[in-house]
Design a protein around this motif. Structure first.
Motif, short mmCIF file in Angstrom:
data_model
loop_
_atom_site.label_atom_id
_atom_site.label_comp_id
_atom_site.label_asym_id
_atom_site.label_seq_id
_atom_site.Cartn_x
_atom_site.Cartn_y
_atom_site.Cartn_z
N ASN A 82 3.57 -13.38 24.38
CA ASN A 82 2.51 -13.74 25.34
C ASN A 82 2.07 -12.54 26.16
OD1 ASN A 82 2.52 -16.41 24.54
ND2 ASN A 82 4.00 -17.06 26.11
N GLN A 96 -1.70 -11.04 26.36
CA GLN A 96 -2.42 -10.87 27.64
C GLN A 96 -2.97 -9.46 27.75
OE1 GLN A 96 -2.96 -13.25 29.79
NE2 GLN A 96 -4.10 -11.87 31.19
N LYS A 97 -2.13 -8.50 27.35
CA LYS A 97 -2.60 -7.12 27.39
C LYS A 97 -3.79 -6.91 26.45
CE LYS A 97 1.80 -4.93 28.72
NZ LYS A 97 2.87 -3.98 28.31
N LYS A 119 -6.06 -9.14 25.61
CA LYS A 119 -7.25 -9.78 26.21
C LYS A 119 -7.83 -8.92 27.32
CE LYS A 119 -6.07 -14.60 25.25
NZ LYS A 119 -5.72 -15.91 25.84
N GLU A 120 -6.95 -8.36 28.14
CA GLU A 120 -7.44 -7.50 29.21
C GLU A 120 -8.17 -6.29 28.66
OE1 GLU A 120 -4.09 -6.57 31.58
OE2 GLU A 120 -3.96 -8.55 32.54
#
Length: 517
Positions: A26, A30-31, A33-34
């Motif tokens: 996860n 997240q990284k 997506k950023e």
């Protein structure tokens, strides 16, 4: 450790490992997506910069285009002002030339006046010389006839005075004729200059018609490519078409009231139809001409029926109808013709004459006013010739020709038509004249004339435009009538104000009486 515990521990350890694996996954997502969001934001910022740059370039281009357009308009306005200034300069030069011409004419008239004054001085010198001769002759008569010097002197004075008066009257008449010739030439020139410099309200009202248009774009279509439509219109209709900067208006100019009205109808038809080209102009003109001629003929027939006559030629009826578009001192000439017809008919009835013939002549007496201006002669002569051409009787023709003394009236009918014309045109109220001022002016004229010695009676006629003076032939000689007419005219000028001119006619008659016993 027993197998059960080992199994439990294994499960716990597996769960922990699985949880850690999921957490790491996860965190990695997240990284990712950023990073994608930062890429999108960077791209959006780059696109915004590009749009901003393009918008700035487009705004600059719009400013440049607007500046170029304004500069072009300024150039056109400067050119228009320059052309207008050149036109004003030309008009100023023309006006200066006309002023110089008027000054030259004035100088010539002054020179003529100086010449007349010189002649008068010579006449005075001749009178003095005659007085000296008179003294010499008095002495000789005293010796020859046995008269006293005083008696001879008085007799010679009377004789010389009479001769001097006769000579003076003859010279005055000759000088007056020469002055009239010069004045006529100068007056024509002055009238021509005045017409060029000033067009009065009456001229504008009677010679132009305005046609309203909804769209100024119609003006361009009326002009046509290279002006072919406007040239064709003016050639076909025989008028001047004025298309200027006045919004919503096209002007028609012509001295011929019939052509002007037909042209107005033609333009309205063309604008309504929308198809404007030489062929359509000619087509609509012929249609409008036919309709208008029918309208004129109907008005003529209406007048003919109203006065109770028949058999007038259709061409003459059209002229009678066209009088409806003519005015004289604001008096409608169609109504004036009907009034003249009825007045002449009423007077004929009182005299036991042919009433219908008198009405017929009265109705047609002014038809010459609507004929082409290229015809020569006064409207009475032109109208008489036209009536003769279309079969009117010699009596009718003579009455038309003589109603303004272009021909000496030789029949009662001619006098009736002239009287009816004068009554209709000169009656109080017909031509914006007040009754009180009208009657007062006639009374004042007659009072002035009757105050002169030798005047037997006087008559003001033609609404005060002419005064006829009857003199006693024993007191006034033929030569003295010339001086009397001048003296009366001078006194009227000094003591009265009036429109136009007043003609003074002095009439002296000689009567011979014989008695048979």
């Amino acid at each position: 450790m027993n197998p059960m515990m080992m199994a439990v521990v294994g499960v716990i350890v597996g769960a922990i490992v699985a949880y850690l694996a999921v957490s790491m996954k996860n965190a990695s997502a997240q990284k990712s997506k950023e990073g994608a969001a930062q890429d999108i934001l960077a791209k959006a910022q780059a696109d915004a910069e590009e749009v901003k740059k393009k918008a700035e370039e487009k705004a600059k281009q719009i400013v440049r285009d607007e500046r170029n357009r304004l500069e072009d308009e300024m150039e056109k306005k400067k050119k228009h002002l320059s052309d207008f200034e050149r036109g004003l300069t030309k008009k100023e030069v023309a006006l200066e030339q006309k002023t110089e011409q008027i000054q030259k004419d004035t100088d010539r008239v002054k020179a003529k006046e100086t010449e007349i004054e010189t002649r008068v001085q010579k006449l005075d010198a001749e009178i003095k010389k005659n007085i000296e001769i008179q003294d010499d002759l008095a002495n000789k008569l005293t010796q020859v006839a046995g008269l006293t010097k005083e008696q001879a002197k008085n007799e010679l004075i009377a004789q010389v005075e009479e001769e001097a008066r006769l000579d003076a009257a003859k010279k005055v008449k000759r000088i007056e004729e020469e002055a009239n010739e010069e004045a006529e030439k100068r007056s024509k020139r002055i009238v021509g200059i005045a017409i060029q410099r000033f067009a009065g309200e009456y001229v504008a009202e009677q010679t132009i018609s305005s046609v309203e248009i909804a769209d100024d774009g119609v003006k361009g279509r009326l002009i046509g490519r290279e002006g072919r439509n406007i040239r064709a219109f003016e050639q076909i209709c025989g008028v001047d078409l004025i298309i200027d900067d006045t919004p919503g208006v096209v002007t028609i100019s012509s001295f011929n009231v019939v052509r002007k009205e037909i042209s107005r109808m033609t333009i309205e038809r063309l604008i309504a139809d929308g198809r404007i080209h030489p062929a359509k102009i000619e087509e609509f003109y012929e249609k409008c001409k036919h309709e208008f001629e029918s309208r004129l003929r109907e008005l003529g027939e209406k007048a003919q029926m109203e006065i109770g006559v028949h058999g007038i030629h259709p061409e003459i009826l059209k002229l009678i109808g066209a009088l409806n578009w003519r005015t004289s001192y604001t008096q409608n000439q169609y109504q004036h013709a009907l009034e003249t017809a009825f007045l002449a008919g009423n007077m004929a009835a009182e005299l036991g004459m042919n009433v219908k013939q008198a009405r017929r002549a009265g109705l047609m007496h002014d038809i010459g006013k609507v004929l082409d201006a290229s015809a020569e002669g006064s409207h009475a002569v032109i109208g008489a010739d036209f009536a003769k051409k279309y079969g009117e009787s010699p009596d009718i023709v003579h009455a038309i020709r003589a109603h303004h003394d272009d021909e000496k009236p030789e029949s009662v009918l001619a006098h009736l038509v002239a009287a009816g014309d004068a009554l209709s045109g000169a009656r109080p109220g017909a031509r914006k004249a007040l009754k009180e001022s009208y009657v007062s002016r006639l009374s004042d004229i007659e009072k002035i004339v009757n105050g002169f010695e030798g005047v037997q009676r006087s008559y003001a006629i033609s609404a005060g435009r002419e005064i006829r003076v009857m003199v006693e032939n024993e007191k006034v000689s033929d030569e003295q009538t010339i001086m009397l007419s001048r003296d009366i005219a001078r006194k009227i000028e000094q003591e009265m104000s009036y429109p136009g001119t007043i003609k003074v006619s002095v009439i002296r008659e000689t009567r011979a009486v014989g008695i048979a016993k």
